[in-house]
Design a protein around this motif. Structure first.
Motif, PDB file in Angstrom:
ATOM      1  N   SER A  46      30.574  42.627  42.167  1.00 44.51           N
ATOM      2  CA  SER A  46      29.744  42.488  40.844  1.00 44.51           C
ATOM      3  C   SER A  46      30.946  41.845  39.858  1.00 44.51           C
ATOM      4  O   SER A  46      32.134  41.994  39.958  1.00 44.51           O
ATOM      5  N   SER A  47      30.346  41.208  38.753  1.00 43.88           N
ATOM      6  CA  SER A  47      31.131  40.664  37.980  1.00 43.88           C
ATOM      7  C   SER A  47      30.434  40.311  36.333  1.00 43.88           C
ATOM      8  O   SER A  47      29.365  40.046  36.194  1.00 43.88           O
ATOM      9  N   ASN A  48      31.225  40.883  35.673  1.00 44.52           N
ATOM     10  CA  ASN A  48      30.607  40.682  34.013  1.00 44.52           C
ATOM     11  C   ASN A  48      30.240  39.082  33.898  1.00 44.52           C
ATOM     12  O   ASN A  48      29.302  38.909  33.099  1.00 44.52           O
ATOM     13  N   ALA A  49      31.047  38.400  34.399  1.00 45.44           N
ATOM     14  CA  ALA A  49      30.886  36.902  33.925  1.00 45.44           C
ATOM     15  C   ALA A  49      29.285  36.468  34.563  1.00 45.44           C
ATOM     16  O   ALA A  49      28.612  35.610  33.920  1.00 45.44           O
ATOM     17  N   TRP A  50      29.084  36.756  35.567  1.00 47.67           N
ATOM     18  CA  TRP A  50      27.698  36.680  36.209  1.00 47.67           C
ATOM     19  C   TRP A  50      26.704  37.223  35.626  1.00 47.67           C
ATOM     20  O   TRP A  50      25.576  36.633  35.347  1.00 47.67           O
ATOM     21  N   LEU A  51      26.721  38.462  34.931  1.00 47.39           N
ATOM     22  CA  LEU A  51      25.848  39.045  34.276  1.00 47.39           C
ATOM     23  C   LEU A  51      25.674  38.092  32.971  1.00 47.39           C
ATOM     24  O   LEU A  51      24.668  37.928  32.420  1.00 47.39           O
ATOM     25  N   GLU A  52      26.716  37.856  32.417  1.00 41.14           N
ATOM     26  CA  GLU A  52      26.619  37.165  31.054  1.00 41.14           C
ATOM     27  C   GLU A  52      25.972  35.748  31.041  1.00 41.14           C
ATOM     28  O   GLU A  52      25.361  35.136  30.387  1.00 41.14           O
ATOM     29  N   VAL A  53      26.306  35.076  32.297  1.00 40.20           N
ATOM     30  CA  VAL A  53      25.694  33.862  32.593  1.00 40.20           C
ATOM     31  C   VAL A  53      24.253  33.738  32.641  1.00 40.20           C
ATOM     32  O   VAL A  53      23.704  33.129  32.133  1.00 40.20           O
ATOM     33  N   GLN A  54      23.917  35.106  33.340  1.00 38.34           N
ATOM     34  CA  GLN A  54      22.300  35.275  33.195  1.00 38.34           C
ATOM     35  C   GLN A  54      21.873  35.288  31.851  1.00 38.34           C
ATOM     36  O   GLN A  54      20.697  34.815  31.502  1.00 38.34           O
ATOM     37  N   TRP A  55      22.460  36.156  31.057  1.00 36.02           N
ATOM     38  CA  TRP A  55      22.049  36.449  29.722  1.00 36.02           C
ATOM     39  C   TRP A  55      22.066  34.936  28.870  1.00 36.02           C
ATOM     40  O   TRP A  55      21.007  34.552  28.208  1.00 36.02           O
ATOM     41  N   TYR A  56      23.009  34.227  29.118  1.00 35.56           N
ATOM     42  CA  TYR A  56      23.107  32.967  28.547  1.00 35.56           C
ATOM     43  C   TYR A  56      22.030  32.085  28.813  1.00 35.56           C
ATOM     44  O   TYR A  56      21.477  31.138  28.069  1.00 35.56           O
ATOM     45  N   LEU A  57      21.773  32.001  30.000  1.00 45.23           N
ATOM     46  CA  LEU A  57      20.616  30.920  30.522  1.00 45.23           C
ATOM     47  C   LEU A  57      19.307  31.551  30.096  1.00 45.23           C
ATOM     48  O   LEU A  57      18.702  30.603  29.559  1.00 45.23           O
ATOM     49  N   TRP A 116      28.364  30.988  11.609  1.00 52.56           N
ATOM     50  CA  TRP A 116      28.464  31.900  12.716  1.00 52.56           C
ATOM     51  C   TRP A 116      28.880  31.351  14.245  1.00 52.56           C
ATOM     52  O   TRP A 116      29.675  31.848  14.739  1.00 52.56           O
ATOM     53  N   PHE A 117      28.392  30.169  14.381  1.00 53.92           N
ATOM     54  CA  PHE A 117      28.711  29.741  15.512  1.00 53.92           C
ATOM     55  C   PHE A 117      30.269  28.861  15.185  1.00 53.92           C
ATOM     56  O   PHE A 117      31.177  29.085  16.115  1.00 53.92           O
ATOM     57  N   TRP A 118      30.389  28.369  14.203  1.00 56.22           N
ATOM     58  CA  TRP A 118      31.656  27.653  13.806  1.00 56.22           C
ATOM     59  C   TRP A 118      32.780  28.692  13.820  1.00 56.22           C
ATOM     60  O   TRP A 118      33.997  28.201  14.435  1.00 56.22           O
ATOM     61  N   LEU A 119      32.677  29.707  13.359  1.00 59.27           N
ATOM     62  CA  LEU A 119      33.858  30.671  13.465  1.00 59.27           C
ATOM     63  C   LEU A 119      34.276  31.285  14.792  1.00 59.27           C
ATOM     64  O   LEU A 119      35.110  31.354  15.187  1.00 59.27           O
ATOM     65  N   SER A 120      32.920  31.180  15.384  1.00 52.64           N
ATOM     66  CA  SER A 120      33.223  31.863  17.143  1.00 52.64           C
ATOM     67  C   SER A 120      34.041  30.744  17.786  1.00 52.64           C
ATOM     68  O   SER A 120      34.927  31.076  18.765  1.00 52.64           O
ATOM     69  N   PHE A 121      33.947  29.225  17.361  1.00 56.45           N
ATOM     70  CA  PHE A 121      34.255  28.106  18.151  1.00 56.45           C
ATOM     71  C   PHE A 121      35.743  27.849  17.859  1.00 56.45           C
ATOM     72  O   PHE A 121      36.483  27.979  18.601  1.00 56.45           O
ATOM     73  N   ILE A 135      32.169  33.080  24.052  1.00 54.77           N
ATOM     74  CA  ILE A 135      30.775  33.377  23.313  1.00 54.77           C
ATOM     75  C   ILE A 135      30.167  32.064  22.543  1.00 54.77           C
ATOM     76  O   ILE A 135      28.952  32.171  22.427  1.00 54.77           O
ATOM     77  N   TRP A 136      31.238  31.096  22.407  1.00 54.29           N
ATOM     78  CA  TRP A 136      30.543  30.001  21.091  1.00 54.29           C
ATOM     79  C   TRP A 136      29.433  29.283  21.788  1.00 54.29           C
ATOM     80  O   TRP A 136      28.623  28.859  21.269  1.00 54.29           O
ATOM     81  N   PRO A 137      29.225  29.029  23.261  1.00 55.41           N
ATOM     82  CA  PRO A 137      28.283  28.233  23.787  1.00 55.41           C
ATOM     83  C   PRO A 137      27.056  28.937  23.385  1.00 55.41           C
ATOM     84  O   PRO A 137      25.879  28.210  23.365  1.00 55.41           O
ATOM     85  N   ALA A 138      26.762  30.229  23.557  1.00 55.16           N
ATOM     86  CA  ALA A 138      25.616  30.996  23.348  1.00 55.16           C
ATOM     87  C   ALA A 138      25.273  30.952  21.945  1.00 55.16           C
ATOM     88  O   ALA A 138      24.090  30.644  21.437  1.00 55.16           O
ATOM     89  N   LYS A 139      26.239  30.785  20.908  1.00 53.13           N
ATOM     90  CA  LYS A 139      26.072  30.811  19.668  1.00 53.13           C
ATOM     91  C   LYS A 139      25.652  29.201  19.127  1.00 53.13           C
ATOM     92  O   LYS A 139      24.665  29.159  18.288  1.00 53.13           O
ATOM     93  N   LEU A 140      26.221  28.406  20.012  1.00 55.22           N
ATOM     94  CA  LEU A 140      25.812  27.071  19.681  1.00 55.22           C
ATOM     95  C   LEU A 140      24.193  26.779  20.063  1.00 55.22           C
ATOM     96  O   LEU A 140      23.474  25.912  19.672  1.00 55.22           O
ATOM     97  N   VAL A 141      23.742  27.382  21.313  1.00 50.45           N
ATOM     98  CA  VAL A 141      22.454  27.428  21.585  1.00 50.45           C
ATOM     99  C   VAL A 141      21.486  28.060  20.509  1.00 50.45           C
ATOM    100  O   VAL A 141      20.130  27.415  20.337  1.00 50.45           O
ATOM    101  N   VAL A 142      21.976  29.055  19.935  1.00 55.12           N
ATOM    102  CA  VAL A 142      21.169  29.724  18.570  1.00 55.12           C
ATOM    103  C   VAL A 142      20.863  28.444  17.460  1.00 55.12           C
ATOM    104  O   VAL A 142      19.966  28.231  17.007  1.00 55.12           O
ATOM    105  N   LEU A 143      22.001  27.813  17.314  1.00 55.53           N
ATOM    106  CA  LEU A 143      22.081  26.710  16.264  1.00 55.53           C
ATOM    107  C   LEU A 143      21.091  25.596  16.609  1.00 55.53           C
ATOM    108  O   LEU A 143      20.183  25.296  15.842  1.00 55.53           O
ATOM    109  N   VAL A 144      21.369  25.148  17.885  1.00 57.15           N
ATOM    110  CA  VAL A 144      20.594  23.978  18.192  1.00 57.15           C
ATOM    111  C   VAL A 144      19.029  24.727  18.346  1.00 57.15           C
ATOM    112  O   VAL A 144      18.230  23.675  18.090  1.00 57.15           O
TER     113      VAL A 144
END
Length: 186
Positions: A46-57, A116-121, A135-144
């Motif tokens: 298992s990998s946390n990265a795979w779980l987080e990719v799911q959440w991001y998608l 919020w996005f910019w600070l993360s980026f 984390i910033w790509p997920a926050k960018l999606v919220v902004l967009v």
């Protein structure tokens, strides 16, 4: 008014393109989720990265599909009430409520999402989980997503105003006429 309607059509085209495109991300999320579950149960990998990719998608689909749902008139409403109103009344209520509630909400969320996005980026924020993702790509999606919803809200206001004032035929009515004609042919 013709210029505003042209702008509305451009926003609708962009929203429609993004809405159709983002549906493929749902398939990717399901495949990643299934693959991750199979690997975890079968091989104890298992990998946390795979779980987080799911959440991001899933988050990306939700955020970017909100404007598409508004465009297609599939957003949440109280049908038990609105089904009893005339079309003109529904159009006026949509116009007023989009202007009073949706635009301020989407505008505020877009405004708040930017720092919020910019600070993360700029800080290179990374998930606290071992092997986690940036984390910033997920926050960018919220902004967009909220920016797209705001643009679509303005587009809907333009269309509802044009329809209520008789300057434009309702594109939703055209679609339903096509659907009715197709149903009659079958």
């Amino acid at each position: 008014m013709a210029i505003l309607i042209a702008v509305s059509r451009i926003v609708d085209a962009v929203t429609g393109f993004i809405g159709r495109w983002v549906s493929w991300l749902l398939l990717a999320a399901v495949l990643i989720s299934s693959g991750n579950a199979i690997l975890r149960k079968s091989f104890d990998i298992s990998s946390n990265a795979w779980l987080e990719v799911q959440w991001y998608l899933y988050g990306t689909v939700f955020m970017l599909a909100a404007a598409y749902a508004l465009l297609k008139n599939e957003h949440v409403r109280i049908d038990i009430l609105s089904s009893t109103w005339s079309k003109r009344t529904r159009d006026i209520i949509d116009l007023v409520l989009h202007a009073i509630f949706l635009v301020p909400f989407a505008g505020l969320m877009t405004y708040l999402a930017w720092p919020w996005f910019w600070l993360s980026f700029t800080s290179g924020e990374i998930s606290g989980n071992a092997g986690g993702l940036i984390i910033w790509p997920a926050k960018l999606v919220v902004l967009v997503g909220f920016g797209l919803l705001l643009a679509q809200a303005f587009s809907e206001i333009i269309k509802r105003f044009a329809i209520v004032t008789g300057r434009m035929a309702d594109p939703r009515e055209d679609l339903s006429e096509d659907a009715r004609a197709a149903a009659r042919e079958v």
